[in-house]
Design an enzyme around this catalytic site. Structure first.
Site, mmCIF file in Angstrom:
data_model
loop_
_atom_site.group_PDB
_atom_site.id
_atom_site.type_symbol
_atom_site.label_atom_id
_atom_site.label_comp_id
_atom_site.label_asym_id
_atom_site.label_seq_id
_atom_site.Cartn_x
_atom_site.Cartn_y
_atom_site.Cartn_z
ATOM 1 C CG LEU A 15 -6.175 8.717 -26.386
ATOM 2 C CD1 LEU A 15 -6.811 10.060 -26.663
ATOM 3 C CD2 LEU A 15 -4.809 8.635 -27.045
ATOM 4 N N GLY A 16 -5.733 6.831 -22.009
ATOM 5 C CA GLY A 16 -5.314 7.064 -20.633
ATOM 6 C C GLY A 16 -5.977 8.300 -20.037
ATOM 7 C CB ILE A 19 -3.702 7.569 -16.421
ATOM 8 C CG1 ILE A 19 -3.911 6.067 -16.507
ATOM 9 C CG2 ILE A 19 -2.356 7.905 -15.785
ATOM 10 C CD1 ILE A 19 -3.768 5.328 -15.214
ATOM 11 C CG ASP A 71 -10.807 4.880 -16.132
ATOM 12 O OD1 ASP A 71 -9.576 4.726 -16.071
ATOM 13 O OD2 ASP A 71 -11.429 5.022 -17.188
ATOM 14 C CB THR A 189 -1.227 18.894 -35.182
ATOM 15 O OG1 THR A 189 -1.288 19.514 -36.466
ATOM 16 C CG2 THR A 189 0.168 19.028 -34.605
ATOM 17 N N GLY A 355 -14.092 -14.655 -9.733
ATOM 18 C CA GLY A 355 -14.675 -15.034 -11.011
ATOM 19 C C GLY A 355 -16.086 -15.571 -10.824
ATOM 20 C CB CYS A 382 -13.886 -13.540 -4.323
ATOM 21 S SG CYS A 382 -15.652 -13.303 -4.107
ATOM 22 N N GLY A 384 -11.505 -17.677 -5.530
ATOM 23 C CA GLY A 384 -10.266 -18.370 -5.158
ATOM 24 C C GLY A 384 -10.366 -18.999 -3.780
ATOM 25 C CG HIS A 508 -13.083 -8.777 -4.353
ATOM 26 N ND1 HIS A 508 -12.582 -9.439 -5.444
ATOM 27 C CD2 HIS A 508 -14.341 -9.251 -4.178
ATOM 28 C CE1 HIS A 508 -13.497 -10.266 -5.918
ATOM 29 N NE2 HIS A 508 -14.573 -10.166 -5.168
ATOM 30 C CD GLU A 510 -9.369 -7.762 -5.653
ATOM 31 O OE1 GLU A 510 -9.145 -8.273 -4.538
ATOM 32 O OE2 GLU A 510 -10.251 -8.197 -6.432
HETATM 33 N N1 GLN Z 1 -18.939 -16.516 -8.080
HETATM 34 C C1 GLN Z 1 -18.671 -16.442 -6.673
HETATM 35 C C2 GLN Z 1 -19.835 -15.867 -5.894
HETATM 36 O O1 GLN Z 1 -20.695 -15.233 -6.479
HETATM 37 C C3 GLN Z 1 -17.412 -15.653 -6.412
HETATM 38 C C4 GLN Z 1 -17.557 -14.214 -6.789
HETATM 39 C C5 GLN Z 1 -16.231 -13.498 -6.961
HETATM 40 O O2 GLN Z 1 -15.186 -14.120 -7.074
HETATM 41 N N2 GLN Z 1 -16.264 -12.191 -7.003
HETATM 42 O O3 GLN Z 1 -19.927 -16.018 -4.718
#
Ligand code: GLN
Length: 533
Positions: A15-16, A19, A71, A189, A355, A382, A384, A508, A510
């Site tokens: 439901l958020g 947020i 969250d 309701t 990943g 990471c 990437g 990371h 982000e």
């Molecule tokens: N799998 C990679 C590692 O463990 C990259 C981890 C990630 O992208 N958070 O180093």
């Protein structure tokens, strides 16, 4: 004395609530109060670190290295405060602590029980958050919906807190759904009435109901809810669907939710300073340009698996008054014989986020090669970054079997290797390299151009690292090692010469991006992508 706001949910999940908790926190902060936030998750994993992102969404990492629920990312983005290990508590964490204490003999003589041992441990976590943060107000969200078997101990614990601390120090917000039924064409309701009654059965009387509604519910619905739920009309808040989640706090502000809370707490109602946030909303609703960024990953079927990355892209877009349309590309699909020029036809920049495991990595490597060869702005995060190194080693340096030890333990060419201090680790949970580490940035690089700083602190979550044995060869072929952790001698940022904008980092970024404070690396990447249009 610390005051406590609890946010529960009913009727349905999703439901958020997060947020809502974040929005309340933002408003109370805007009124001059020091805020701390935490979330209780009823599942038995000690933390979400070992869960599949497709089931659970992204794992958000705090600066002190706690792997937490997504969250927490909303919380940090809204209140712009760094949270910590006291901010995300699971049943797993609580039960583990109690069982460890029992084995240690801390309860000698006692029968260890749900009440009071588990509930005391939960209450301790709430009180500890208040004490360690020094906050005026702690906002605690209870995951799941009221009535779930798993969350009962949490509900009982907060009931006890309401009793111990009294009405003037506790405030209960219950989030529910008020559905619109087509045919009879009316808002209903009853689900909310039932959910509030469930809460009452547990001994909790809620002070405020936040109703998720498709449009303003109106006086009649509020009066009905008020009568059946014993909550004043003024304390029934509409949470109307919005295009952009950052509008939610302003909607709540207009309905005075912060004033209701402060009145119950007998705290002064200072003037709310919301200028920055109002500017943000104004900017977000008037974005002038649009670009497409392709996000290539293997968890793309659940966008929440990349929540902070997607948000960080959007934040950087706001800085340039540009809407970011994300083209979600399933990396596994790229492994088939697809025409990449079609996939990336409208794309101005490519991002490969983090990943684990080897599914879909060859598709990501294909996308990286495409970005490198076609001079398309690229940001790797990471995994990437690790795959950018592999791609470069294979296709530029001629090390055809280059890979990571993560994908092939016996590889002859481990350009990405297991970190030395990871080799003896057996347990999977909580043992990655986590949280803040320092990175030194070289001058005259893209990274320096983005950060304008020689030393940065960024959050990490990985087990593998760049293998320094290959550094000289890769340098010779045009890779620039622009960010290094000097203490551990780890590569943190790489870039490519002879490319418009190719940069990748082991950390990371982000997690540190905020809507009103976009992250430098994302800003650099989005700027290059806009220029690429
Ligand atoms: N799998 C990679 C590692 O463990 C990259 C981890 C990630 O992208 N958070 O180093």
């Amino acid at each position: 004395m610390t005051k406590y706001v609890f946010v529960t949910g009913g009727v349905v999940s999703g439901l958020g609530k997060g947020i809502t908790a974040s929005s309340i926190a933002l408003l109370l902060k805007a009124r001059g109060y020091k805020i701390f936030m935490q979330k209780f998750d009823p599942y038995f994993n000690v933390d979400p670190g070992t869960m599949n992102p497709i089931q659970h969404g992204e794992v958000f990492v705090t600066y002190d290295g706690c792997e937490t629920d997504l969250d927490l990312g909303h919380y940090e983005r809204f209140i712009d405060e760094e949270l910590n290990y006291t901010s995300n508590i699971t049943s797993g964490k609580i039960y583990k602590t109690v069982i460890d204490k029992e084995r240690h003999g801390d309860y000698l003589g006692a029968t260890v029980q749900m009440v009071p041992h588990i509930t005391n441990e939960i209450k301790n976590k709430v009180y500890e958050a208040g004490i360690s943060s020094g906050a005026d107000i702690v906002i605690t969200e209870i995951g799941g919906t009221v009535g779930d078997i798993e969350s009962q101990a949490f509900i009982e614990a907060i009931r006890q807190i309401q009793y111990e601390k009294g009405q003037e120090n506790t405030f209960f917000v219950h989030c529910t759904l008020v559905p619109f039924i087509y045919g009879s064409d009316e808002l209903k309701t009853k689900p909310t009435q039932n959910s509030v009654r469930d809460l009452r059965n547990y001994g909790i009387h809620c002070d405020c109901i936040v109703c998720r509604v498709p449009f303003d519910s109106g006086e009649h619905i509020k009066q009905k809810l008020s009568l059946f739920c014993s909550v004043p009309v003024s304390n029934i808040i509409d949470s109307v669907d919005v295009k952009n989640i950052y509008e939610v706090p302003i909607n709540y502000y207009k309905q005075g939710i912060d004033v209701i809370i402060l009145k119950q707490f007998n705290l002064p109602i200072n003037k709310a300073n919301l200028a920055l946030w109002e500017n943000l909303i104004d900017n977000v609703s008037n974005l002038k340009e649009e670009i497409e960024i392709s996000l290539v990953g293997k968890y793309t079927e659940l966008h929440d698996a990349y929540l902070s990355v997607a948000e960080a892209l959007r934040h950087a877009g706001y800085a340039y008054h540009t809407k970011i349309n994300i083209n979600w590309v399933d990396s596994e699909k790229l492994e088939e014989n697809v025409d990449l020029s079609k996939v990336f036809k409208n794309t101005q920049g490519i991002i490969v986020p983090g990943g684990f495991g080897n599914r879909g990595i060859e598709g990501m490597i294909k996308a990286i090669k495409y970005a490198r060869e076609k001079n398309i702005p690229f940001l790797g995060i990471c995994l990437g970054m690790q795959l950018s190194v592999i791609e470069f080693a294979r296709n530029v340096c001629g090390i055809h079997n280059a890979t990571s030890k993560e994908f092939d333990e016996n590889t002859q060419e481990p350009v990405i290797d297991l970190m030395a201090d990871q080799k003896a680790i057996v347990n999977k949970g909580g043992t990655l390299r986590l949280g803040n580490y320092e990175c030194n940035i070289k001058k005259n690089t893209l990274a320096y151009n983005d950060y304008h700083q020689e030393k940065i602190l960024e959050r990490h979550r990985h087990r593998y690292e760049f293998n320094n044995k290959y550094m000289d060869l890769l340098k010779e072929k045009g890779m620039i090692f622009s960010g290094i952790n000097k203490k551990a001698n780890l590569v943190e940022i790489i870039e490519l010469s002879n490319h418009k904008h190719f940069i990748a980092c082991q950390f990371h970024p982000e997690f540190k991006s905020r809507p009103i404070k976009p992250h430098p690396l994302f800003m650099g990447f989005i700027k290059a992508s806009i220029d690429n249009k």
